[in-house]
Enzyme design. Structure first.
Site, PDB file in Angstrom:
ATOM      1  N   CYS A 113       0.816  -1.359  -0.043  1.00 56.51           N
ATOM      2  CA  CYS A 113      -0.207   0.012  -0.001  1.00 56.51           C
ATOM      3  C   CYS A 113       0.911   1.275   0.092  1.00 56.51           C
ATOM      4  O   CYS A 113       0.196   2.455  -0.271  1.00 56.51           O
ATOM      5  CB  CYS A 113      -1.003   0.011   1.260  1.00 56.51           C
ATOM      6  SG  CYS A 113      -2.187  -1.252   0.983  1.00 56.51           S
ATOM      7  N   HIS A 250      -3.480   7.294   2.258  1.00 55.26           N
ATOM      8  CA  HIS A 250      -3.814   6.087   1.914  1.00 55.26           C
ATOM      9  C   HIS A 250      -5.208   6.024   2.402  1.00 55.26           C
ATOM     10  O   HIS A 250      -5.586   6.146   3.454  1.00 55.26           O
ATOM     11  CB  HIS A 250      -2.831   5.039   2.455  1.00 55.26           C
ATOM     12  CG  HIS A 250      -3.416   3.735   2.107  1.00 55.26           C
ATOM     13  ND1 HIS A 250      -3.473   3.351   0.927  1.00 55.26           N
ATOM     14  CD2 HIS A 250      -3.509   2.692   2.804  1.00 55.26           C
ATOM     15  CE1 HIS A 250      -3.788   2.010   0.827  1.00 55.26           C
ATOM     16  NE2 HIS A 250      -3.682   1.702   2.156  1.00 55.26           N
ATOM     17  N   ASN A 280     -10.068  -0.200  -0.594  1.00 56.15           N
ATOM     18  CA  ASN A 280      -8.472   0.024  -0.458  1.00 56.15           C
ATOM     19  C   ASN A 280      -8.088  -0.574  -1.692  1.00 56.15           C
ATOM     20  O   ASN A 280      -7.993  -1.700  -1.939  1.00 56.15           O
ATOM     21  CB  ASN A 280      -7.928  -0.905   0.867  1.00 56.15           C
ATOM     22  CG  ASN A 280      -6.784  -0.762   0.964  1.00 56.15           C
ATOM     23  OD1 ASN A 280      -5.974  -0.153  -0.023  1.00 56.15           O
ATOM     24  ND2 ASN A 280      -6.142  -1.134   2.083  1.00 56.15           N
TER      25      ASN A 280
END
Ligand code: UT7
Length: 323
Positions: A113, A250, A280
């Site tokens: 990520c 994020h 996500n």
């Protein structure tokens, strides 16, 4: 001195939108649980003909159009992804070929990520060292392909997509008021590698594997790690969180975003949130959020912008830039 300035951004999403309600027929979950615990309402899921390379190419073309450039103007591509089309060659070289580029160089970067934040800093280093002048930085993922669709603790959380940014090296007085990347801070700690991982790989199982996560454990570390690295990047840039125009975190969980912003003292109206739309998307989440905030006119030239991410490894990092 040389500064890496943003010339353009672009995004691409798979055609199919999957709403939370669809999961109620797949696993023991509810729309209410997903919204309350994560803020996610929908995500995009790639069809068979949509891959990390095709989404990355589409985002790259959008960024080139936004910058008024063509592939001939680019001399380096760095693709942040944990879901490459193949184990090798790098999916970045497939995107290079799809763009019709026979010059320059391309490689993948794997920091899960945090991949886009790592890739932006790598691009900036290449530019400032003189190895590259205009870099296409892409974050592209098809996490739907590595999800265990019977595991309710993970399958509801992730989505597919891509975002891209073009960085260009320019001569600059190098002041805080000048455009470009001002500071960055990167961290990793492999002692946490079993909290968010894929249970397969070429050298171990000879399979691709599925994503596994101890969500609560990741959650427990996320806010502290994010705020540490953001504060480090701000200190290196010589500013405080109050000076920021935009915080682009994020997009894993709205509760993590809210808690991080609160701890840093950043008001809600300066936080870019897209997790409700995309879920996500790992390395694609920060450039997808950036793309949304640029497209709707929130982020403008001259704004101070802070990017951050945290994920598998653990890896985490932040980048401070003047748009
Ligand atoms: O991008 C990389 C970084 N990743 C992240 O930042 C993810 C970090 N973690 C999280 O976002 C959260 O921990 C989750 C969203 C994954 C989970 O939220 P939570 O508030 O930490 O819930 P939990 O794991 O403590 O689970 C609470 C309950 C459990 O049931 P019991 O043990 O209390 O009976 C879970 O089994 O919720 C249950 N549960 C679900 N229930 C309905 C877990 N997943 C689901 C689900 N639907 N999809």
């Amino acid at each position: 001195m040389i500064r890496s300035i943003v010339r353009g951004v672009g995004t691409a999403l798979p055609r199919r939108i999957m709403k939370n309600a669809e999961f109620e027929t797949l696993v023991d979950t509810t729309d209410e649980w997903i919204v309350q615990r994560t803020g996610i309402r929908q995500r995009h899921v790639a069809a068979e003909d949509e891959t990390t390379a095709s989404l990355g190419e589409a985002a790259a073309r959008a960024a080139l159009a936004n910058a008024g450039l063509t592939p001939a103007d680019i001399d380096m591509i760095v693709l942040a992804t944990s879901t490459p089309n193949n184990t090798f060659p790098a999916t970045a070289v497939e995107i290079q070929e799809r763009l019709g580029m026979r010059h320059g160089f391309a490689f993948d970067m794997q920091a899960v990520c945090s991949g886009f934040v790592y890739a932006v800093t790598a691009a900036d280093s290449h530019i400032r060292s003189g190895l590259a002048r205009r870099v296409l930085v892409i974050g592209a993922e098809t996490f739907s392909r590595i999800l265990d669709w019977s595991d309710r603790t993970t399958c509801v959380l992730f989505g597919d997509g891509a975002g891209a940014m073009i960085l260009e090296g320019v001569e600059s007085p190098g002041l805080l008021t000048d455009r470009g990347i001002l500071a960055a801070s990167l961290r990793s700690d492999g002692s946490h590698r079993d909290k968010l991982y894929v249970d397969g790989g070429p050298s171990t199982t000879q399979t691709v594997g599925h994503l596994r996560m101890e969500g609560r454990e990741v959650f427990k570390h996320a806010v502290g790690m994010i705020t540490d690295v953001v504060e480090d990047a701000l200190a290196r840039g010589g500013i405080t969180a109050q000076d920021l125009d935009w915080f682009v975190p994020h997009q894993a969980n709205k509760r993590i975003i809210d808690a991080s912003a609160r701890k840093l003292g950043i008001p809600e109206e300066k936080v870019v949130v897209t997790v409700h739309l995309h879920g996500n998307t790992s390395a694609a989440s920060v450039p997808l959020a950036l793309g949304a905030a640029v497209a709707d006119g929130r982020i403008r030239q001259g704004d101070l912008v802070l990017l951050e991410a945290m994920g598998g490894g653990f890896t985490w990092g932040a980048v401070l830039l003047r748009w």
